[in-house]
Write an enzyme that holds these catalytic residues in place. Structure first.
Site, PDB file in Angstrom:
ATOM      1  N   ASN A   9       6.896 -10.567   7.866  1.00 35.35           N
ATOM      2  CA  ASN A   9       6.517 -11.344   6.687  1.00 35.35           C
ATOM      3  C   ASN A   9       7.779 -12.068   6.214  1.00 35.35           C
ATOM      4  O   ASN A   9       8.684 -11.440   5.674  1.00 35.35           O
ATOM      5  CB  ASN A   9       5.985 -10.375   5.617  1.00 35.35           C
ATOM      6  CG  ASN A   9       5.752 -11.051   4.278  1.00 35.35           C
ATOM      7  OD1 ASN A   9       5.767 -12.275   4.173  1.00 35.35           O
ATOM      8  ND2 ASN A   9       5.525 -10.239   3.247  1.00 35.35           N
ATOM      9  N   LYS A  11       8.056 -14.117   3.872  1.00 31.71           N
ATOM     10  CA  LYS A  11       8.039 -14.370   2.419  1.00 31.71           C
ATOM     11  C   LYS A  11       8.491 -15.818   2.150  1.00 31.71           C
ATOM     12  O   LYS A  11       8.198 -16.693   2.959  1.00 31.71           O
ATOM     13  CB  LYS A  11       8.900 -13.334   1.683  1.00 31.71           C
ATOM     14  CG  LYS A  11       8.518 -11.908   2.080  1.00 31.71           C
ATOM     15  CD  LYS A  11       9.158 -10.848   1.245  1.00 31.71           C
ATOM     16  CE  LYS A  11       8.706  -9.483   1.741  1.00 31.71           C
ATOM     17  NZ  LYS A  11       9.233  -8.397   0.936  1.00 31.71           N
ATOM     18  N   HIS A  94      -0.211  -8.240  -1.138  1.00 33.65           N
ATOM     19  CA  HIS A  94       1.186  -7.786  -1.085  1.00 33.65           C
ATOM     20  C   HIS A  94       1.636  -7.432  -2.501  1.00 33.65           C
ATOM     21  O   HIS A  94       1.259  -8.104  -3.467  1.00 33.65           O
ATOM     22  CB  HIS A  94       2.082  -8.878  -0.491  1.00 33.65           C
ATOM     23  CG  HIS A  94       3.453  -8.369  -0.197  1.00 33.65           C
ATOM     24  ND1 HIS A  94       4.403  -8.214  -1.168  1.00 33.65           N
ATOM     25  CD2 HIS A  94       4.009  -7.921   0.951  1.00 33.65           C
ATOM     26  CE1 HIS A  94       5.497  -7.706  -0.623  1.00 33.65           C
ATOM     27  NE2 HIS A  94       5.289  -7.517   0.658  1.00 33.65           N
ATOM     28  N   GLU A  96       4.249  -7.949  -4.067  1.00 31.09           N
ATOM     29  CA  GLU A  96       4.903  -9.029  -4.808  1.00 31.09           C
ATOM     30  C   GLU A  96       3.871  -9.936  -5.460  1.00 31.09           C
ATOM     31  O   GLU A  96       4.084 -10.455  -6.550  1.00 31.09           O
ATOM     32  CB  GLU A  96       5.833  -9.818  -3.869  1.00 31.09           C
ATOM     33  CG  GLU A  96       7.102  -9.019  -3.585  1.00 31.09           C
ATOM     34  CD  GLU A  96       7.739  -9.270  -2.231  1.00 31.09           C
ATOM     35  OE1 GLU A  96       7.422 -10.284  -1.573  1.00 31.09           O
ATOM     36  OE2 GLU A  96       8.563  -8.429  -1.813  1.00 31.09           O
ATOM     37  N   GLU A 163       2.861   0.172   1.733  1.00 28.79           N
ATOM     38  CA  GLU A 163       4.211  -0.273   1.384  1.00 28.79           C
ATOM     39  C   GLU A 163       4.584   0.250   0.003  1.00 28.79           C
ATOM     40  O   GLU A 163       4.211  -0.361  -1.010  1.00 28.79           O
ATOM     41  CB  GLU A 163       4.266  -1.806   1.365  1.00 28.79           C
ATOM     42  CG  GLU A 163       3.918  -2.455   2.682  1.00 28.79           C
ATOM     43  CD  GLU A 163       4.502  -3.851   2.777  1.00 28.79           C
ATOM     44  OE1 GLU A 163       5.276  -4.091   3.702  1.00 28.79           O
ATOM     45  OE2 GLU A 163       4.219  -4.679   1.897  1.00 28.79           O
ATOM     46  N   GLY A 169      12.497  -4.244   0.299  1.00 23.19           N
ATOM     47  CA  GLY A 169      13.683  -5.076   0.060  1.00 23.19           C
ATOM     48  C   GLY A 169      14.815  -4.337  -0.618  1.00 23.19           C
ATOM     49  O   GLY A 169      15.780  -4.950  -1.079  1.00 23.19           O
ATOM     50  N   SER A 201      11.641  -1.801   4.025  1.00 23.96           N
ATOM     51  CA  SER A 201      12.987  -1.621   4.602  1.00 23.96           C
ATOM     52  C   SER A 201      12.978  -1.074   6.031  1.00 23.96           C
ATOM     53  O   SER A 201      13.851  -0.280   6.397  1.00 23.96           O
ATOM     54  CB  SER A 201      13.854  -0.749   3.683  1.00 23.96           C
ATOM     55  OG  SER A 201      13.999  -1.375   2.419  1.00 23.96           O
TER      56      SER A 201
HETATM   57  P1  PGA Z   1      11.277  -5.431   3.544  1.00 27.25           P
HETATM   58  O1  PGA Z   1       9.846  -6.018   3.078  1.00 27.25           O
HETATM   59  O2  PGA Z   1      11.136  -5.078   4.999  1.00 27.25           O
HETATM   60  O3  PGA Z   1      12.244  -6.559   3.299  1.00 27.25           O
HETATM   61  O4  PGA Z   1      11.542  -4.235   2.708  1.00 27.25           O
HETATM   62  C1  PGA Z   1       8.674  -5.432   3.524  1.00 27.25           C
HETATM   63  C2  PGA Z   1       7.474  -6.163   2.984  1.00 27.25           C
HETATM   64  O5  PGA Z   1       7.482  -6.543   1.803  1.00 27.25           O
HETATM   65  O6  PGA Z   1       6.495  -6.378   3.713  1.00 27.25           O
END
Ligand code: PGA
Length: 238
Positions: A9, A11, A94, A96, A163, A169, A201
């Site tokens: 992803n 983003k 997601h 976010e 997640e 992140g 992560s």
């Molecule tokens: P990350 O993000 O691997 O940067 O922690 C994972 C995600 O949000 O899918």
């Protein structure tokens, strides 16, 4: 055992020159990789990436879609538009977007249904916040999100990504025990046929441990999907 899926992803990262990373990834993975591979770039790069990956095993997907087929929704992208751009999958719900855009599980479910109607595979994200985990509510929060975010009787493939919000992140990975516990509960809740991805992560260095846990059928990768070398490091360890 279900074939693993390693999904990236990007983003809100990536400009046209970032497609060079994809050329490099195509070289690295060859024709017969160990796992299914998907990249979800920003929408503006999708068509070009689809062209670029056409003769490779790499699939492309969207990061979100609207719940309606078309109409007066300025700035939005429909599932049908993603399918028309040769996407095979779309991420919905997601954390976010749940946090930044106030998306409820009901909206996520409508989006997943729109994705299915357009012939896409929805990757439906769920996960608890740190506050919820510390209050001992991780399992119940995830269970409820799954109950409310999944289409009722999907006739084609859907995927769930667990997640934990606090692991996204941040460099903080959930422990193997925590991941295994939630994935076992998810398996019990949704059955054997649905792929369960872990996200938060995931890096080349921790991928093997995570991807070999019971009931983990792949990973949803943010930061480490941006560079071919890192992303391939995860694919190799699947
Ligand atoms: P990350 O993000 O691997 O940067 O922690 C994972 C995600 O949000 O899918």
């Amino acid at each position: 055992m279900l074939r693993k899926l390693i999904a990236g992803n990007w983003k809100m990262n990536g400009l046209r020159h970032s497609l060079d990373e994809v050329s490099s990834l195509i070289q690295k993975v060859g024709k017969d990789p160990k796992a299914d591979i998907l990249i979800c770039p920003p929408a503006l790069l999708l068509m070009e990436m689809a062209r670029q990956t056409k003769d490779s095993p790499i699939m492309v997907g969207g990061q979100d879609c609207h719940w309606r087929e078309c109409g007066a929704h300025t700035g939005e992208i429909s599932a049908q538009m993603l399918a028309d751009a040769e996407a095979s999958h779309v991420i919905v719900g997601h954390s976010e977007r749940r946090a930044d855009c106030g998306e409820s599980s009901k909206i996520v479910k409508d989006k997943a249904e729109a994705a299915l109607a357009a012939g896409l595979v929805p990757i439906i994200c769920v996960g608890e916040t740190l506050e919820q985990r510390e209050a001992g509510e991780a399992a119940s929060v995830v269970r409820e999100q799954v109950e409310q975010s999944l289409p009722a009787h999907p006739k084609s493939e859907i995927i769930i990504a667990y997640e934990p919000v606090w692991a996204i992140g941040t460099g903080k990975v959930a422990s193997a025990g925590d991941i295994a516990e939630i994935h076992a509960l998810l398996r019990e809740q949704v059955g054997a046929a649905i792929r369960l991805l872990y996200g938060g992560s995931v890096k080349p260095g921790n991928a093997a441990e995570i991807l070999h846990l019971d009931n983990v059928d792949g990973a949803l990768v943010g930061g480490a999907s941006l560079r071919a070398e890192d992303f391939y490091g995860i694919i190799k360890n699947s």
